[in-house]
Design a protein around this motif. Structure first.
Motif, PDB file in Angstrom:
ATOM      1  N   LEU A 118       0.802  -1.210   0.000  1.00  0.00           N
ATOM      2  CA  LEU A 118       0.000   0.000   0.000  1.00  0.00           C
ATOM      3  C   LEU A 118       0.844   1.273   0.000  1.00  0.00           C
ATOM      4  O   LEU A 118       0.327   2.370  -0.132  1.00  0.00           O
ATOM      5  N   TYR A 159       1.599   6.036   4.499  1.00  0.00           N
ATOM      6  CA  TYR A 159       0.963   4.890   5.145  1.00  0.00           C
ATOM      7  C   TYR A 159       1.878   4.238   6.177  1.00  0.00           C
ATOM      8  O   TYR A 159       2.194   3.070   6.139  1.00  0.00           O
ATOM      9  N   TYR A 187     -10.455   3.597   8.239  1.00  0.00           N
ATOM     10  CA  TYR A 187      -9.681   4.049   7.086  1.00  0.00           C
ATOM     11  C   TYR A 187      -8.937   2.877   6.465  1.00  0.00           C
ATOM     12  O   TYR A 187      -8.831   2.768   5.234  1.00  0.00           O
ATOM     13  N   LYS A 245      -9.866  -0.231   6.357  1.00  0.00           N
ATOM     14  CA  LYS A 245     -10.793  -1.039   5.556  1.00  0.00           C
ATOM     15  C   LYS A 245     -11.083  -0.371   4.214  1.00  0.00           C
ATOM     16  O   LYS A 245     -11.222  -1.046   3.191  1.00  0.00           O
ATOM     17  N   THR A 246     -11.158   0.954   4.227  1.00  0.00           N
ATOM     18  CA  THR A 246     -11.352   1.674   2.969  1.00  0.00           C
ATOM     19  C   THR A 246     -10.158   1.475   2.044  1.00  0.00           C
ATOM     20  O   THR A 246     -10.311   1.271   0.833  1.00  0.00           O
ATOM     21  N   LEU A 247      -8.944   1.520   2.609  1.00  0.00           N
ATOM     22  CA  LEU A 247      -7.736   1.292   1.819  1.00  0.00           C
ATOM     23  C   LEU A 247      -7.754  -0.080   1.171  1.00  0.00           C
ATOM     24  O   LEU A 247      -7.401  -0.239   0.004  1.00  0.00           O
ATOM     25  N   SER A 283     -10.344  -1.958   0.430  1.00  0.00           N
ATOM     26  CA  SER A 283     -11.362  -1.982  -0.606  1.00  0.00           C
ATOM     27  C   SER A 283     -10.897  -1.258  -1.856  1.00  0.00           C
ATOM     28  O   SER A 283     -11.070  -1.741  -2.982  1.00  0.00           O
ATOM     29  N   ASP A 284     -10.255  -0.103  -1.666  1.00  0.00           N
ATOM     30  CA  ASP A 284      -9.824   0.708  -2.808  1.00  0.00           C
ATOM     31  C   ASP A 284      -8.673   0.078  -3.577  1.00  0.00           C
ATOM     32  O   ASP A 284      -8.449   0.409  -4.745  1.00  0.00           O
ATOM     33  N   ASN A 285      -7.923  -0.820  -2.923  1.00  0.00           N
ATOM     34  CA  ASN A 285      -6.730  -1.381  -3.567  1.00  0.00           C
ATOM     35  C   ASN A 285      -6.902  -2.816  -4.054  1.00  0.00           C
ATOM     36  O   ASN A 285      -5.949  -3.413  -4.561  1.00  0.00           O
ATOM     37  N   LYS A 332      -5.801  -3.660  -7.557  1.00  0.00           N
ATOM     38  CA  LYS A 332      -4.375  -3.734  -7.860  1.00  0.00           C
ATOM     39  C   LYS A 332      -3.825  -5.137  -7.675  1.00  0.00           C
ATOM     40  O   LYS A 332      -2.726  -5.450  -8.127  1.00  0.00           O
ATOM     41  N   THR A 369     -14.669  -8.212  -0.162  1.00  0.00           N
ATOM     42  CA  THR A 369     -15.564  -7.083   0.109  1.00  0.00           C
ATOM     43  C   THR A 369     -16.613  -7.459   1.150  1.00  0.00           C
ATOM     44  O   THR A 369     -16.963  -6.659   2.028  1.00  0.00           O
ATOM     45  N   TYR A 396     -17.131  -5.335   4.460  1.00  0.00           N
ATOM     46  CA  TYR A 396     -18.445  -4.711   4.654  1.00  0.00           C
ATOM     47  C   TYR A 396     -19.525  -5.791   4.609  1.00  0.00           C
ATOM     48  O   TYR A 396     -20.199  -5.977   3.588  1.00  0.00           O
TER      49      TYR A 396
END
Length: 302
Positions: free
Chosen positions: A117, A124, A184, A186-188, A190-192, A195, A207, A211
């Motif tokens: 990350l 990070y 935050y 968990k958001t990271l 999900s967003d990655n 990749k 996912t 969530y």
């Protein structure tokens, strides 16, 4: 999803001294390991050898490994290069060891590591030391957030580890001010996910862990994996012992030292309001911690 590390030869570096259950429900465990002994010294060279596979799967994403599947030497060079960039942080060895223990001993597949990350050495730095998941015997799951400390004093390492977890969970810093934390993180994740080389099915599954929906057939709870590396001081006179007697003496010393810290660990969990979480704690002693850490990192990166 499969484990990232291709086999568990990493565990050949150690003797597993004992498992200590920290609560009556067996949801908090402490795993005590000792490096194998060769000629009355910890065998750090063996550890370096057995970390060569985990360092690759720790340092680069599944997608990168897939892209370079036919170029193993290039992949190794790329992974080590990324690891080298992060070794300015002395905690990096602890993060790598925690990852390897969670994969090879606990059987908890990595979702993402901190190193994956990072887009620079300054980004990070305050999140978890990696995120894994574990399927429980009852069919439920845990998201395991990692925390590692390699500090000479065992009691200090334990205190700092649980303080970091408290701040991470409650999204506050040492002064009680708000900061990014577990949500935050968990958001990271999900967003990655895109990749990584995850299938659509895997992405949907991960996912659902991050969530959970009302239609989920399982529950998901946040848990923590902890690696503690500390310094053991061995009397020079003991090194003159026959090899088997020396090994027995060191084992006894390690077990005694760690058992004396059990009440402090239990107290930290209670005092910091963390009783609802499961903890998977790995403790490993080092001789001359700073020097040994430096030598291990050099062995891995040269």
């Amino acid at each position: 999803m499969q484990l990232s590390v291709p086999d568990n030869s990493f565990l050949d570096s150690f003797e597993h001294l004992t498992t200590i259950e920290l609560d009556q429900y067996n949801k908090n465990t402490l795993e005590l390991f000792m490096l194998r002994v060769n000629a009355n010294e910890f065998d750090y060279d063996l550890l370096v050898t057995n970390l060569m596979e985990p360092i690759i799967t720790y340092s680069v994403s599944r997608k990168i490994r897939e892209d370079y599947s036919n170029k193993p030497h290039t992949l190794t060079k790329k992974a080590i290069s990324r690891f080298v960039e992060s070794t300015r942080n002395t905690g990096e060895l602890g993060e790598l060891l925690l990852y390897a223990f969670l994969e090879c001993h606990l059987g908890a597949p990595k979702i993402l590591s901190k190193l994956e990350l990072k887009t620079s050495t300054s980004l990070y730095v305050n999140g978890a030391d990696g995120v894994h998941y574990l399927k429980l015997p009852n069919g439920n799951y845990q998201l395991i957030f990692g925390e590692s400390k390699t500090i000479e004093n065992l009691s200090t390492a334990i205190l700092k580890a649980f303080t970091s977890i408290y701040e991470f969970k409650n999204e506050v810093n040492a002064k009680g001010q708000k900061k990014s934390g577990i949500n935050y993180e968990k958001t990271l994740i999900s967003d990655n996910l895109a990749k990584e080389s995850f299938s659509d099915e895997d992405i949907a599954f991960i996912t659902s862990l991050i969530y959970p929906s009302r239609t989920s057939s399982f529950r998901v709870d946040d848990a923590f994996g902890i690696f503690i590396g500390y310094q053991i001081n061995i009397d020079s006179i003991d090194k003159k012992m026959p090899n088997d007697k020396f090994a027995d003496e060191v084992k006894h010393q390690i077990i005694t030292e760690v058992q004396q810290s059990i009440s402090a660990i239990i107290q930290q969990i209670s005092d910091k309001g963390l009783d609802g979480h499961s903890f998977y704690i790995y403790i490993l002693p080092f001789t001359k911690l700073d020097e040994s850490r430096k030598n291990i990192l050099e062995g891995l990166t040269t």
